[in-house]
Design an enzyme around this catalytic site. Structure first.
Site, mmCIF file in Angstrom:
data_model
loop_
_atom_site.group_PDB
_atom_site.id
_atom_site.type_symbol
_atom_site.label_atom_id
_atom_site.label_comp_id
_atom_site.label_asym_id
_atom_site.label_seq_id
_atom_site.Cartn_x
_atom_site.Cartn_y
_atom_site.Cartn_z
ATOM 1 N N SER A 86 0.842 -1.206 0.000
ATOM 2 C CA SER A 86 0.000 0.000 0.000
ATOM 3 C C SER A 86 0.875 1.253 0.000
ATOM 4 C CB SER A 86 -0.876 0.024 1.247
ATOM 5 O OG SER A 86 -1.529 1.276 1.356
ATOM 6 N N TYR A 101 -1.510 -0.534 10.156
ATOM 7 C CA TYR A 101 -1.726 -0.933 8.756
ATOM 8 C C TYR A 101 -0.500 -0.542 7.922
ATOM 9 C CZ TYR A 101 -3.770 -1.011 4.055
ATOM 10 O OH TYR A 101 -4.016 -1.262 2.720
HETATM 11 N N1 LIG Z 1 -8.781 -0.401 -1.560
HETATM 12 C C1 LIG Z 1 -7.761 0.403 -1.291
HETATM 13 O O1 LIG Z 1 -7.890 1.639 -1.253
HETATM 14 C C2 LIG Z 1 -6.390 -0.191 -1.067
HETATM 15 C C3 LIG Z 1 -5.281 0.670 -1.089
HETATM 16 C C4 LIG Z 1 -4.006 0.141 -0.883
HETATM 17 C C5 LIG Z 1 -3.851 -1.222 -0.681
HETATM 18 N N2 LIG Z 1 -4.957 -2.032 -0.665
HETATM 19 C C6 LIG Z 1 -4.726 -3.454 -0.434
HETATM 20 O O2 LIG Z 1 -5.303 -4.194 -1.494
HETATM 21 C C7 LIG Z 1 -5.613 -5.516 -1.040
HETATM 22 C C8 LIG Z 1 -7.008 -5.877 -1.503
HETATM 23 O O3 LIG Z 1 -7.956 -5.071 -0.815
HETATM 24 P P1 LIG Z 1 -9.358 -4.593 -1.447
HETATM 25 O O4 LIG Z 1 -9.338 -3.127 -1.448
HETATM 26 O O5 LIG Z 1 -9.615 -5.334 -2.697
HETATM 27 O O6 LIG Z 1 -10.382 -4.994 -0.301
HETATM 28 P P2 LIG Z 1 -11.250 -6.327 -0.067
HETATM 29 O O7 LIG Z 1 -11.761 -6.172 1.324
HETATM 30 O O8 LIG Z 1 -12.201 -6.540 -1.193
HETATM 31 O O9 LIG Z 1 -10.191 -7.506 -0.134
HETATM 32 C C9 LIG Z 1 -9.559 -8.052 0.973
HETATM 33 C C10 LIG Z 1 -9.889 -9.540 1.024
HETATM 34 O O10 LIG Z 1 -9.043 -10.158 1.993
HETATM 35 C C11 LIG Z 1 -9.796 -11.178 2.620
HETATM 36 N N3 LIG Z 1 -9.191 -11.536 3.910
HETATM 37 C C12 LIG Z 1 -9.191 -10.819 5.069
HETATM 38 N N4 LIG Z 1 -8.555 -11.504 6.028
HETATM 39 C C13 LIG Z 1 -8.134 -12.666 5.483
HETATM 40 C C14 LIG Z 1 -7.409 -13.783 5.979
HETATM 41 N N5 LIG Z 1 -7.006 -13.868 7.261
HETATM 42 N N6 LIG Z 1 -7.142 -14.806 5.124
HETATM 43 C C15 LIG Z 1 -7.566 -14.766 3.838
HETATM 44 N N7 LIG Z 1 -8.271 -13.738 3.319
HETATM 45 C C16 LIG Z 1 -8.540 -12.694 4.118
HETATM 46 C C17 LIG Z 1 -11.183 -10.585 2.762
HETATM 47 O O11 LIG Z 1 -12.175 -11.586 2.981
HETATM 48 C C18 LIG Z 1 -11.325 -9.844 1.442
HETATM 49 O O12 LIG Z 1 -11.957 -10.654 0.454
HETATM 50 C C19 LIG Z 1 -5.446 -5.479 0.489
HETATM 51 O O13 LIG Z 1 -4.223 -6.106 0.826
HETATM 52 C C20 LIG Z 1 -5.402 -4.000 0.806
HETATM 53 O O14 LIG Z 1 -4.667 -3.730 1.984
HETATM 54 C C21 LIG Z 1 -6.210 -1.554 -0.867
#
Ligand SMILES: NC(=O)c1ccc[n+]([C@@H]2O[C@H](COP(=O)([O-])OP(=O)(O)OC[C@H]3O[C@@H](n4cnc5c(N)ncnc54)[C@H](O)[C@@H]3O)[C@@H](O)[C@H]2O)c1
Length: 256
Positions: free
Chosen positions: A148, A163
């Protein structure tokens, strides 16, 4: 077809609005065999994901869902063993699973810290461990970790210090694996998205969202597909000589 017949595990792909899903969709368009692994995975979710992808690419997609808690090394090992027994190998791991908690530093309890770090950093460590064990035997393999911008800029727009620190750890872990296992044909890279339109933003007010967008040079938030594109590049042979890299997908919001 950049991933024809490549066996790819994508974690965190249970939500049709998420980065993991967008990555699975794009990888399917490029001919990959896909296993989506998520804590929330069940037969219905796997069927919904498959149907949604098939509709987009006139399927059928070779896609399977597995429930996996990436915070558990045993679960990660079982995941890899299952994929290897089904397909004979794993070519690429994309670790998208993650959790976020937005809170000021002094309000972060031990429990909050453990929750975030156990999934984001320990999870990445567990998956990398079982992946590298397999890749060393195969003399090749590819890891893409979704970190991130929070790790780079000192805290997230969404997400507290725990985070940001967990994602900083993911970047360091990725670089260490790239350095240590490059000689065995293993590549490891990280992607750093900024604010991306997924369920993770549901807690943001519209006003705050607009404020953040106004400060982004490209004047929009990221789309899951934007991040998926960087994952595709890193998973494919287009990036054959790229390892230990951190690819920014942030619309210019953090230029460094
Ligand atoms: N959306 C944003 O703005 C953003 C920005 C920077 C980084 N990210 C990163 O992108 C990645 C994807 O996030 P997203 O935005 O698609 O959100 P999202 O919530 O759709 O995806 C996260 C997924 O991780 C799963 N998860 C949580 N705990 C878990 C565990 N212990 N084991 C297996 N699966 C687990 C959840 O069920 C979910 O489906 C994450 O790592 C997040 O930190 C997102």
């Amino acid at each position: 077809m950049l991933l024809h017949d490549k066996v790819c595990i994508i974690t965190g792909a249970a939500s049709l609005r998420g980065i993991g899903y967008a990555t699975a969709e794009l990888f399917a368009e490029h001919g990959a065999k896909i296993v989506i692994a998520d804590l929330a995975m069940n037969e219905k979710i796997a069927a919904d994901v498959r149907m949604s992808i098939d509709n987009g690419i006139s399927g059928p997609t070779d896609l399977h869902g597995v429930r996996c808690d990436i915070g558990s090394l045993d679960d990660c090992r079982t995941l890899f063993e299952g994929v290897i027994s089904r397909f004979g190998r794993v070519d690429c791991l994309v670790n998208c699973a993650g959790v976020v908690k937005s809170q000021p530093f002094l309000s972060i309890s031990e429990k909050d810290y453990d929750f975030v770090v156990d999934v984001n950093l320990r999870g990445a460590f567990n998956l990398a461990k079982v992946a590298v064990e397999h890749f060393v035997v195969r003399k090749g393999g590819n890891i893409v970790n979704v970190a991130s911008v929070a790790a780079q800029r000192g805290g997230g727009l969404v997400g507290g210090a725990h985070y940001a620190a967990s994602k900083g750890g993911v970047i360091s872990l990725t670089k260490s694996i790239a350095r240590e296992y490059g000689p065995q044909g293993v590549r490891a890279n990280a992607v750093c998205p900024s604010m991306t339109e997924t369920g993770m933003l549901d807690e943001l007010t519209e006003e705050r969202f607009r404020e953040i967008v106004a400060a982004i040079p490209m004047r929009r938030a990221g789309k899951p597909r934007d991040v998926a594109g960087a994952c595709l590049f890193l998973a494919s042979d287009l990036s054959a000589y790229v390892t230990g890299a951190t690819i920014d997908v942030n619309g210019g919001s953090h230029i460094h």
